[in-house]
Design a protein around this motif. Structure first.
Motif, PDB file in Angstrom:
ATOM      1  N   ASP A  37       5.572  10.906  10.303  1.00  0.00           N
ATOM      2  CA  ASP A  37       5.876   9.483  10.225  1.00  0.00           C
ATOM      3  C   ASP A  37       6.155   9.117   8.768  1.00  0.00           C
ATOM      4  O   ASP A  37       5.653   9.768   7.852  1.00  0.00           O
ATOM      5  N   ASP A  72       4.960   6.586   7.311  1.00  0.00           N
ATOM      6  CA  ASP A  72       3.776   5.935   6.722  1.00  0.00           C
ATOM      7  C   ASP A  72       2.667   6.949   6.436  1.00  0.00           C
ATOM      8  O   ASP A  72       1.514   6.742   6.815  1.00  0.00           O
ATOM      9  N   HIS A 110      -2.557   8.970   6.979  1.00  0.00           N
ATOM     10  CA  HIS A 110      -1.633   8.232   7.841  1.00  0.00           C
ATOM     11  C   HIS A 110      -1.956   6.749   7.714  1.00  0.00           C
ATOM     12  O   HIS A 110      -2.996   6.305   8.194  1.00  0.00           O
TER      13      HIS A 110
HETATM   14 MN   LIG Z   1       2.663   5.977  11.724  1.00  0.00          MN
END
Ligand SMILES: [Mn+2]
Length: 292
Positions: A108, A110, A238
């Motif tokens: 991801d 992020d 995360h």
């Molecule tokens: Mn995420």
């Protein structure tokens, strides 16, 4: 060569810096050659693209761009989900990436990769198509109230987080029509999906995925709720979307900035905006994500 896939949807041109920061942390912490595969849509500007090329080139690694197109109207069911449409793009990995890519890490945007990605790359999948981190490891964000789980379609104990995945892309491709099937499933079941891509991947794989250790997906939202201070241990942090760029002034913020300053997005303007947010109470995280 380690293959890593990311996805980006960036309507306002303000989100790419977070993905760039994740990339900087990934590349700074490994000696291995990395080939980044970036799934994007028409929101990727020439300027942003050039920044990614500059960043990756600085580490003498490679980046390839893949334009993903969703059928018109697919955003409508997506709007029920808090995710960016880019969340869905990972479902197209097997169809879009060249056949030479047989194994893949999906990350991801992020995330901050504070370990050598070679460690995750070398994990044994034990014959499973994907490796992922069980959601049950984060009691504060339990999936028990997710519609698919309430309906008994997936077990809460087996539900996994889709933010960090290790994938046997060859075996994934043997599930012919996966991208199309995913989109059909999304449209037919929009009302009972919470996190579209993650729910769909769980419907497909939660029965037989390989559980990976928690350190590959240290959920910052959960850690902050548990009042756990940043411990500087190695792992993949995360930020779970809403924590991104959130000025808490804590160690997780510092970790993000440690890598953000290495990206072409870092500058006086972003510094000023961050400081302003830090000093202004009651800001929502999303406004910060869009404004920094
Ligand atoms: Mn995420």
């Amino acid at each position: 060569m380690i293959h890593v896939c990311y996805a980006l949807h960036d309507t306002q041109g303000t989100f790419a810096k977070f993905l760039g920061t994740s990339m900087a942390s990934l590349l700074a912490n490994t000696q291995e050659g990395v080939h980044i595969h970036l799934l994007h849509d028409a929101t990727l500007s020439q300027d942003t693209r050039a920044k990614f090329v500059k960043l990756v080139g600085g580490y003498e690694d490679m980046i390839s761009f893949y334009h993903v197109t969703l059928p018109p109207g697919i955003y409508n069911p997506m709007m029920r989900s808090p995710n960016s449409p880019a969340a869905l793009y990972r479902l197209a990995m097997g169809d879009i990436l060249p056949p030479t890519v047989q194994k893949l890490v999906y990350l991801d945007a992020d995330t901050i990769i504070k370990l050598d990605i070679a460690e995750l790359w070398q994990e044994n999948l034990g014959g499973a198509v994907i490796g992922a981190i069980p959601q049950s490891l984060y009691p504060t964000i339990s999936p028990h109230d997710f519609p698919l789980i309430k309906l008994g379609k997936i077990s809460a104990e087996k539900y996994f987080n889709s933010g960090i995945l290790l994938i046997d892309l060859n075996r994934w491709r043997h599930l012919a029509g996966f991208w199309e099937d995913s989109l059909r499933f999304l449209c037919a079941n929009a009302e009972i999906l919470r996190y579209s891509d993650q729910d769909i991947l769980n419907v497909w794989f939660s029965g037989n995925y390989h559980p990976l250790p928690m350190r590959y997906n240290l959920n910052v939202y959960h850690l902050r709720l548990m009042r756990k201070d940043y411990a500087a241990s190695s792992g993949i942090y995360h930020y779970a979307g809403r924590c991104l760029g959130l000025p808490n002034g804590d160690g997780y913020d510092t970790l993000f900035w440690e890598y953000f300053i290495r990206t072409p997005w870092f500058g006086v303007e972003t510094m000023a905006r961050y400081t302003e947010k830090l000093l202004t109470p009651n800001q929502t995280t999303w406004s910060i994500v869009s404004e920094i």
